[in-house]
Design a protein around this motif. Sequence first.
Motif, PDB file in Angstrom:
ATOM      1  N   THR A 354      41.092  45.310  75.134  1.00  0.00           N
ATOM      2  CA  THR A 354      40.076  44.769  74.088  1.00  0.00           C
ATOM      3  C   THR A 354      38.578  44.749  74.878  1.00  0.00           C
ATOM      4  O   THR A 354      37.744  44.151  73.807  1.00  0.00           O
ATOM      5  CB  THR A 354      40.254  42.633  74.268  1.00  0.00           C
ATOM      6  N   GLY A 355      38.796  45.968  75.358  1.00  0.00           N
ATOM      7  CA  GLY A 355      36.713  46.302  75.926  1.00  0.00           C
ATOM      8  C   GLY A 355      36.540  46.051  76.464  1.00  0.00           C
ATOM      9  O   GLY A 355      37.058  45.801  78.246  1.00  0.00           O
ATOM     10  N   LEU A 356      34.677  47.171  76.730  1.00  0.00           N
ATOM     11  CA  LEU A 356      34.496  46.842  78.208  1.00  0.00           C
ATOM     12  C   LEU A 356      33.173  46.017  78.283  1.00  0.00           C
ATOM     13  O   LEU A 356      32.824  45.332  76.977  1.00  0.00           O
ATOM     14  CB  LEU A 356      33.993  48.029  78.282  1.00  0.00           C
ATOM     15  N   ARG A 357      32.335  45.493  79.181  1.00  0.00           N
ATOM     16  CA  ARG A 357      30.812  45.234  79.500  1.00  0.00           C
ATOM     17  C   ARG A 357      30.162  46.025  79.906  1.00  0.00           C
ATOM     18  O   ARG A 357      30.279  46.707  80.876  1.00  0.00           O
ATOM     19  CB  ARG A 357      30.897  44.196  80.830  1.00  0.00           C
ATOM     20  N   LEU A 358      28.873  45.488  79.401  1.00  0.00           N
ATOM     21  CA  LEU A 358      28.065  47.584  79.893  1.00  0.00           C
ATOM     22  C   LEU A 358      27.160  46.799  81.239  1.00  0.00           C
ATOM     23  O   LEU A 358      26.738  45.306  80.924  1.00  0.00           O
ATOM     24  CB  LEU A 358      27.163  46.967  78.939  1.00  0.00           C
ATOM     25  N   GLN A 359      26.861  47.049  81.654  1.00  0.00           N
ATOM     26  CA  GLN A 359      26.182  47.202  82.851  1.00  0.00           C
ATOM     27  C   GLN A 359      24.365  48.307  83.460  1.00  0.00           C
ATOM     28  O   GLN A 359      24.570  49.192  83.450  1.00  0.00           O
ATOM     29  CB  GLN A 359      26.788  46.502  83.779  1.00  0.00           C
ATOM     30  N   VAL A 360      23.489  47.748  83.415  1.00  0.00           N
ATOM     31  CA  VAL A 360      22.546  48.479  83.308  1.00  0.00           C
ATOM     32  C   VAL A 360      22.076  48.820  84.692  1.00  0.00           C
ATOM     33  O   VAL A 360      22.421  48.110  85.562  1.00  0.00           O
ATOM     34  CB  VAL A 360      21.666  47.865  82.573  1.00  0.00           C
ATOM     35  N   PHE A 361      22.100  49.993  85.418  1.00  0.00           N
ATOM     36  CA  PHE A 361      21.967  50.376  86.954  1.00  0.00           C
ATOM     37  C   PHE A 361      22.826  50.234  87.482  1.00  0.00           C
ATOM     38  O   PHE A 361      21.917  49.462  88.636  1.00  0.00           O
ATOM     39  CB  PHE A 361      20.030  49.646  86.969  1.00  0.00           C
ATOM     40  N   GLY A 362      24.155  50.183  87.257  1.00  0.00           N
ATOM     41  CA  GLY A 362      24.747  49.155  88.316  1.00  0.00           C
ATOM     42  C   GLY A 362      24.309  47.847  88.631  1.00  0.00           C
ATOM     43  O   GLY A 362      25.097  47.574  89.671  1.00  0.00           O
ATOM     44  N   GLY A 363      23.893  47.566  87.841  1.00  0.00           N
ATOM     45  CA  GLY A 363      23.941  45.455  88.272  1.00  0.00           C
ATOM     46  C   GLY A 363      22.739  45.612  89.075  1.00  0.00           C
ATOM     47  O   GLY A 363      22.356  44.173  89.796  1.00  0.00           O
ATOM     48  N   GLY A 364      21.560  46.255  89.402  1.00  0.00           N
ATOM     49  CA  GLY A 364      20.602  46.614  90.270  1.00  0.00           C
ATOM     50  C   GLY A 364      19.182  46.328  89.566  1.00  0.00           C
ATOM     51  O   GLY A 364      19.282  45.890  88.057  1.00  0.00           O
TER      52      GLY A 364
END
Length: 521
Positions: A354-364
């Motif tokens: 059902t899809g993906l979640r996005l994350q900026v800079f590896g979560g840092g």
Amino acid sequence: MTGSTHLPDGPGTEPADPLDLLIVGAGMSGIDLAHHVHRAFPDWRWEIHDVHDDLGGTWHTFRYPGIRSDSDMATFGFPFRPWPHDSTLGNGEDIKEYIRDTAREAGALDRLQLGSWVADADWRSDVQMYRVTCRNADGERIVWARRVHFGSGYYSHSEGFRPEFPGENDFRGRIIHPQQWPEDLDYAGRRFVVIGSGATAVTLVPALAELGADVTMLQRTPSYIGPLPGKDVISAVWRRLLPAPWDHRVARLNHGARDTAQFVIAQRLPWLFKAALRAMQRRYLPAEEIDRHFTPPYRPWDQRVCKAPDGDIFRVMRRGAARVVTGHIDRFTESGIRLTTGEHVDADVIITATGLRLQVFGGGTLSIDGEPLDVPSLATYRGMMLAGVPNVSFTVGYINSSWTLRADLVSRYMVRLWGSGEEVYAPRMPDGPADQLLLDFDAGYIRRDGHLFPKQGAARPWRYVQNFLVEIPELAFGDQRREMAFGEDVVLTGARRAPGAGGAAVREVTEMSDDDEVARS
């Protein structure tokens, strides 16, 4: 598994002895940059950090049956290292070993820090470098580096998007998200329902059918699915006509130009693209089946077009090993899924693709002098740097084409900039507004999480375009001083504290070192 040979008391432990570069992420983007740094700056001291227990990024963490690239390997592979197989797409295991071989040649295996999460990169104005907080199973390590580059992509490595369905607790079978694929799953003779119609579902359906499962792909809305040759005909032709390495370079340009042309045609002459795609699908399926299940209501390339090597998903449907059902879910039942039409789809195992979640800079986090920055309020420069934030860069590939086409352009651009001799650099603040989404694409994962990313402007260089041919002259040969400041002329962005931030982000070490799946990029 690849280990690390770096000693904790080596370069980077003190501001007086910093690393020249710290790379975050050991997937395609990070290893591509490592190659260029190794060649351009043989005397540099650098490390590459990855949160997982082996390199490869997506190709280490995604483990569902049939996992493969959804771009041709002539463009998804590295331009300096031809894909060693004759397949158009690459399977996950082969891609991972291809990355490992490339990393070995670049000396990255000796500089690789595994199980290391970069929790915060804090620019310290007094020493003009980054104080990087890295967390691993042994605790916390501080690394000082002149430059930081994030090659960690933009998908969350620990979770996918998983909506809650009514009646889930009633279902007596197993519910699995592809990012948490189990090793103890039986396939033969079992009824699998794959919810979704994107690249993951299109890959899973034929793979599960080949394992002996009875498969149903349950989709709310159809996707465009294009059959393509299983073997790379374009590269084979150029190998016959040209000597190495020119054959690979020309084949890569050929593939990239073709993909760009297809995108332009899809957006400007959608009727022509649809007609060509339908003609290819008609080799496998009757017209009524295409009308019912493979004719989306949106324009082609408003969302990504899925690839089916040798029409594999259509072939398993034609022989009765798989089927497609288009409809809306009412609720889960004890034995499957009931649709709003009243139809019931029987299942022993339900796969929520059902899809993906996005994350900026590896979560840092990014910080300046201890103050975390509000990343969504920052302006991006050429889709690879941030206005007013010195000596930090990142890789974002193309959404409508191969990721690595742009990843390699970004690597070459940054190496040229670093080779200029400027020790401190940052894009100036843009004159106009930068309020448009960095990831400008009508896909569910971007609609959900695109607001988490820094913004881009309306025109270049504050905007990156989804066009490889346009970006080649700009990134490979263009003016690198345009809208840039160097040394004492760098004006730092206001250190706006991220909402709710109380310092560097915190993550449990057990989360970093597990085998949670990663979204494909």
